[in-house]
Design an enzyme around this catalytic site. Structure first.
Site, mmCIF file in Angstrom:
data_model
loop_
_atom_site.group_PDB
_atom_site.id
_atom_site.type_symbol
_atom_site.label_atom_id
_atom_site.label_comp_id
_atom_site.label_asym_id
_atom_site.label_seq_id
_atom_site.Cartn_x
_atom_site.Cartn_y
_atom_site.Cartn_z
ATOM 1 N N ASP A 231 0.831 -1.204 0.000
ATOM 2 C CA ASP A 231 0.000 0.000 0.000
ATOM 3 C C ASP A 231 0.872 1.263 0.000
ATOM 4 O O ASP A 231 1.868 1.332 0.735
ATOM 5 C CB ASP A 231 -0.857 -0.027 1.271
ATOM 6 N N GLU A 283 13.997 -16.087 0.439
ATOM 7 C CA GLU A 283 14.252 -17.203 1.369
ATOM 8 C C GLU A 283 13.136 -18.235 1.285
ATOM 9 O O GLU A 283 13.307 -19.376 1.676
ATOM 10 C CB GLU A 283 14.314 -16.699 2.822
#
Ligand code: BGC
Length: 580
Positions: A231, A283
């Protein structure tokens, strides 16, 4: 890779083609994905309180799988006082009781996975709610404390600090600063809020803020989400010294202010934040993505946000604002593909979301919609609903032929218009209150969806009245009615999405078909599919080629040889020796 040259047209096309974008088979599901935005408050209310909920989303996910979208982006469902419909978060790692519980989230995640749908959640890092424990702690702590340093507190100007620290205005109207009362009862410092006063901005110069959001990312990644829509991604970092700024706080080019000049937008330090987030996502494997809600102009600057080590995607607001002007559309598309190809990123395309007037309503006007972006009310000029819906079908069909990713907003597959007849006391967008009703705000595009025509509230929920009233036309537009009608807007969307996948249009190329690009039409070739939209007032002769699909379903069935005003067609141009 982009090649900016004029090619010889293939056999079935007489004139020249201008190749802008070559086909892209780089790995990455998102590069050509269709991502469907769910606005949880208005999707489906299963517990009957008048507001949508996570269990309602889970119940209807099969309908989205059937529509054949790749992923669902959910607007915020986190704990929140709901002063900005959930974009005022008080706990980033919990579900608001209005929407359910974390177990409901897990059930929704499991159902999405079962259906082969990915889930993307909304991350709101620029600001939180004033009810967040960190902000409450800041209010209780003295000026200069580490607690206050999580936010942007400043002393006021004037003899007794009675004036705000600078002249910035809130995106929702009124000043972007609010003065607090210190714990000892005296008038105190001011805090910055680019949005509502209940949404204090975080201080991204503070490492503790970085650490907190890295924790939030991992929390949702561990729960299985495929990524985040970030956002107001362009606003987190403010220019040192918070210099005065004469423009509106949205810094939005559509309002006449180039974003890059605003001291609250597009600051260079943002890029390192997103690089760190990308490393965290990596990751978890190559399939988790970040999409920027970044209102940054011009397009080459936006491309900086999606360099290989930053975000994966950014919303294409210039496309949303291009309207139905063929020259403007062409230049936005060319500029988008050229700028994004230069950094190896796919473009995205979008026509509607929860912050703008729906495109079925915007296109129901000859000329711009009144107060576009500020909502349409009963006292404004009214759109022609039928015209808007048929132009919206054509515009969506043009968009879904473009190479790259596409974002759909819930209900656009039904051709829903905005709710216009909303009584003032029902309006919840803070814009309405902060501007004394001068700007109506964004409630019109957030009206709850119609699912089943014969059920109460057109199947949105069987209990309390929906939090916003549904227009009368919603019953006829209900999903079950449309599912049963071969010529419905919904069935056109299904066919478009099916064909888009089959023809691999999202991974395809784009070359302008010069002879079909005029003052009143726009056409491109993607692989062997020609996409032609008639943007003028008169019908066009349909060019030679096999009609794959046209946006006017009646024309489809009649086999009409003309492309009517405001209609789009997909044509198979030739099948042998097709080069992308
Ligand atoms: C969201 C809006 C929200 C604002 C503040 C926007 O970009 O899409 O709905 O009001 O951010 O969070």
């Amino acid at each position: 890779m982009s090649v900016d040259s004029v090619l010889t047209a293939p056999a079935a096309l007489a004139g020249p083609l201008t190749l802008v974008h070559a086909a892209d088979d780089a790995p990455g599901w998102w590069r050509s994905a269709v991502i469907y935005q769910v606005y949880p408050r208005s999707f489906r209310d299963l517990n009957g309180d008048g507001v949508g909920d996570l269990a309602g989303i889970t119940a209807e996910l099969p309908q989205l799988a059937e529509l054949d979208v790749d992923a669902v982006w959910l607007s915020p469902f986190y704990r929140s006082p709901q002063r900005d419909a959930g974009y005022d978060v008080s706990d980033y790692c919990d579900v608001d009781p209005l929407f359910g519980t974390l177990s409901d989230f897990d059930a929704m995640m499991a159902e999405a996975t079962r259906l082969g749908l990915r889930l993307i959640v909304d991350l709101v890092p620029n600001h939180c709610s004033d009810q967040h424990t960190a902000f409450q702690a800041a209010l209780a702590a003295p000026a200069g404390s580490p607690e206050r340093d999580m936010f942007i507190f400043r002393d006021g100007r004037g003899d007794s600090g009675e004036l705000p620290p600078n002249n910035w205005q809130s995106h929702f109207g009124g000043p972007a600063w609010t003065r607090i009362t210190e714990p000892d009862g005296t008038p105190g410092q001011w805090y910055l809020h680019l949005f509502d006063s209940s949404q204090p901005d975080f201080n991204w110069d503070n490492d503790a803020v970085h650490a907190e959001f890295e924790r939030v990312l991992r929390f949702w990644l561990d729960r299985g989400v495929s990524g985040f829509r970030v956002d107001v991604a362009h606003a987190l970092v403010k220019a040192p010294g918070l210099p005065e700024w004469g423009g509106r706080a949205d810094g939005n080019s559509s309002h006449g202010f180039p974003g890059h000049e605003a001291p609250m937008f597009g600051q260079p330090a943002l890029h390192d934040i997103y690089r760190a987030w990308r490393r965290i996502l990596a990751e978890y494997g190559p399939d988790r993505i970040l999409c920027a809600e970044a209102n940054v102009d011009p397009l080459p600057r936006l491309a900086d946000w999606v360099r290989p080590d930053e975000m994966h995607q950014a919303f294409n607001f210039p496309y949303l604002h291009a309207g139905l002007d063929p020259h403007r559309m062409r230049s936005v598309i060319t500029d988008s593909l050229t700028a994004l190809d230069a950094v190896g990123a796919p473009s995205t395309w979008v026509l509607s979301n929860h912050d703008v007037v729906r495109h079925a309503t915007r296109f129901g006007y000859n000329g711009p919609a009144p107060r576009d972006g500020d909502g349409i009310g009963p006292a404004d000029a009214q759109p022609d609903e039928e015209l808007g819906r048929s132009r919206a079908a054509a515009a969506s069909m043009f968009m879904l032929g473009l190479p790259g990713g596409a974002y759909l907003y819930q209900g656009e597959e039904l051709g829903l218009p905005d709710g216009i007849d909303i009584p003032d006391h029902k309006r919840q967008d803070p814009t309405f209150g902060r501007t004394g009703g001068e700007r109506l705000g964004r409630d019109g595009c957030r009206v709850p969806l119609p699912w089943r025509a014969a059920e109460p509230h057109a199947g949105f929920g069987a209990g309390a009245d929906p939090w916003l009233p549904q227009p009368a036309s919603f019953t006829a537009l209900a999903r079950d009615t449309q599912a049963a009608s071969p010529s419905s807007h919904l069935n056109l969307y299904r066919r478009m999405l099916e064909l888009r996948r089959e023809l691999r249009l999202g991974q395809g190329s784009l070359a302008w078909i010069e002879d079909w690009c005029t003052d009143s039409s726009l056409a491109f070739l993607n692989g062997s599919t020609a996409v032609l939209m008639n943007l003028g007032g008169d019908p066009l002769e349909l060019p030679a080629g096999q009609v794959l699909l046209r946006s006017s379903t009646s024309a489809q069935h009649d086999g009409a040889h003309q492309l009517s005003s405001g209609e789009t067609v997909w044509l198979e141009i030739y099948t042998e020796d097709t080069e992308n």
